[in-house]
Design an enzyme around this catalytic site. Structure first.
Site, PDB file in Angstrom:
ATOM      1  N   LYS A 179       0.834  -1.206   0.000  1.00 55.44           N
ATOM      2  CA  LYS A 179       0.000   0.000   0.000  1.00 55.44           C
ATOM      3  C   LYS A 179       0.872   1.261   0.000  1.00 55.44           C
ATOM      4  CE  LYS A 179      -2.978  -3.057  -0.031  1.00 55.44           C
ATOM      5  NZ  LYS A 179      -4.322  -3.470   0.203  1.00 55.44           N
TER       6      LYS A 179
HETATM    7  C1  LIG Z   1      -5.135  -4.653   0.652  1.00 57.17           C
HETATM    8  C2  LIG Z   1      -6.596  -4.460   0.634  1.00 57.17           C
HETATM    9  C3  LIG Z   1      -7.392  -4.877   1.703  1.00 57.17           C
HETATM   10  C4  LIG Z   1      -6.869  -5.682   2.866  1.00 57.17           C
HETATM   11  O1  LIG Z   1      -5.836  -5.085   3.561  1.00 57.17           O
HETATM   12  P1  LIG Z   1      -5.055  -5.922   4.696  1.00 57.17           P
HETATM   13  O2  LIG Z   1      -4.382  -4.884   5.517  1.00 57.17           O
HETATM   14  O3  LIG Z   1      -4.090  -6.818   3.972  1.00 57.17           O
HETATM   15  O4  LIG Z   1      -6.068  -6.693   5.453  1.00 57.17           O
HETATM   16  C5  LIG Z   1      -8.743  -4.579   1.662  1.00 57.17           C
HETATM   17  N1  LIG Z   1      -9.298  -3.932   0.611  1.00 57.17           N
HETATM   18  C6  LIG Z   1      -8.557  -3.545  -0.446  1.00 57.17           C
HETATM   19  C7  LIG Z   1      -9.205  -2.820  -1.566  1.00 57.17           C
HETATM   20  C8  LIG Z   1      -7.196  -3.807  -0.477  1.00 57.17           C
HETATM   21  O5  LIG Z   1      -6.481  -3.452  -1.550  1.00 57.17           O
END
Ligand SMILES: *Cc1c(COP(=O)(O)O)cnc(C)c1O
Length: 369
Positions: A179
């Site tokens: 992210k």
């Molecule tokens: C990465 C992601 C998640 C989940 O995030 P985590 O921290 O890995 O649980 C949820 N929604 C979207 C759109 C994502 O890209």
């Protein structure tokens, strides 16, 4: 070349070593600092951190009291988290389609699927363009629905000049290494007020409530989602560097728009406009329908040129779990077309403009065959 990944500096690594030496390694002062910084980022709204965005979505659903018999409307073009957590809470997912270019949830379809059991909407914001928040929250208010914005991909994006997380109802962020910023694993939930935040404190830690006589009680089976200080230490530094990361990501995206081969019939994401306030976690293209090679072959050919790619995302309503709710191929055409044709090209803060050029040259080479 990786398609995503974190940029962690030496000062952060040294800071983590200090936390490890301190002996205070699970949730403690760094979690408090991380939450205070995130709250400031969200213009003062209370924010609670957790071990993932997935945990934050689960806690948000529990905070809203959503369970068996309730329906939650969400977009089928999103990550498995939204489907899984709705089902895990005992509620029923109701899937709607998305826009083919922005990939954001179709709010007209949301409105048409609202019924007596509907309790909440979970929209996923896409890099490059946010869900129309005035329309979303207007709709939610008219129908007295909760909104849990899945902002996993868009920390740092702005809507009418204000950061995602500062406005709306409940908002969840992810700090997974792919992210915009990371705490290794981690996530956060922005709440409306202190009362909600205190309930989140309970829900993220076993459901434990402390009684006046010094003993503890549970009235709800809570999770174990508290973030360790080791992770929070990384998060604090990453949040401070977020503007720098986002500026670099945006430059990489501008380079993609400059250098991506023309006349390939690929569908590109919405083009950045000066001052649009959008952040760019991913650069996802749609391969042309008429392309003679499969997506697998396209991705394999890029990989042999040293370029890793991703698929974001599969269609949730056509997963084995999603189909249990009666969905089938043809129900949500844009979501399905994206699921079949999307490829996420490399984009992360550790890349250079030359790297983008290499990816674009490789795409031209492979698509030109
Ligand atoms: C990465 C992601 C998640 C989940 O995030 P985590 O921290 O890995 O649980 C949820 N929604 C979207 C759109 C994502 O890209």
């Amino acid at each position: 070349m990786k398609f995503a990944g974190p940029l962690i500096d030496e000062a952060t690594i040294a800071g983590v070593a200090d936390v490890l030496r301190s002996g205070q390694i699970t949730s403690g002062p760094w979690v408090e600092r991380f939450e205070a910084a995130l709250s400031k980022f969200c213009e003062g709204r209370p924010v609670r951190v957790m071990t993932s965005a997935t945990a934050a979505v689960e806690v948000a659903l529990q905070l809203c009291g959503i369970g068996p018999g309730d329906e939650v409307i969400t977009c089928a073009q999103s990550f498995f988290t939204v489907l899984n957590m709705i089902v895990k809470c005992g509620a029923t997912p109701v899937f709607v389609d998305c826009d083919l270019v922005t990939r954001n949830i179709d709010l007209a379809q949301v409105e048409s699927r609202i019924g007596p059991r509907t309790r909440a909407i979970i929209p996923t914001h896409w890099p490059g363009s946010l869900v129309d928040m005035d329309a979303l929250h207007g709709l939610a208010r008219r129908h007295e629905l909760r909104v849990i914005e899945d902002a996993a991909l868009v920390i740092g994006s702005r809507y009418r000049g204000r950061p995602v997380g500062a406005i709306g109802d409940l908002v969840t962020f992810s700090f997974h290494p792919n992210k915009n910023m990371t705490s290794i694993e981690g996530g956060a939930l922005a709440c409306n007020d202190e009362r909600e935040a205190r309930r989140v404190d309970v829900l993220r830690f076993h459901g434990i409530e402390r009684l006046a006589d010094g003993t503890r009680d549970v009235g709800f089976p809570g999770g174990k989602f508290n973030l360790p200080d080791v992770n929070a230490r990384i998060g604090v530094e990453q949040l401070a560097r977020l503007p720098e990361f986002l500026a670099h990501r945006r430059n990489l995206v501008l380079r993609y728009f400059e250098r991506f081969p023309a006349n390939t019939d690929c569908v590109l994401p919405p083009r950045p406009v000066d001052g649009d306030g959008q952040s760019w976690n991913m650069f996802s293209i749609l391969l042309p329908d008429g392309l003679s090679m499969s997506r697998k072959m396209f991705r394999d050919m890029l990989l042999t040129r040293g370029i890793a790619t991703g698929v974001s995302y599969e269609a949730l309503h056509l997963s084995t779990l999603g189909r249990r709710y009666g969905y089938q191929r043809g129900d949500l055409p844009n979501t399905e077309r994206i699921a079949e044709r999307t490829v996420t090209l490399p984009l992360h803060a550790g890349m250079s403009l030359d790297d983008v050029d290499r990816v674009c040259d490789a795409c031209a080479d492979v698509l030109g065959r």
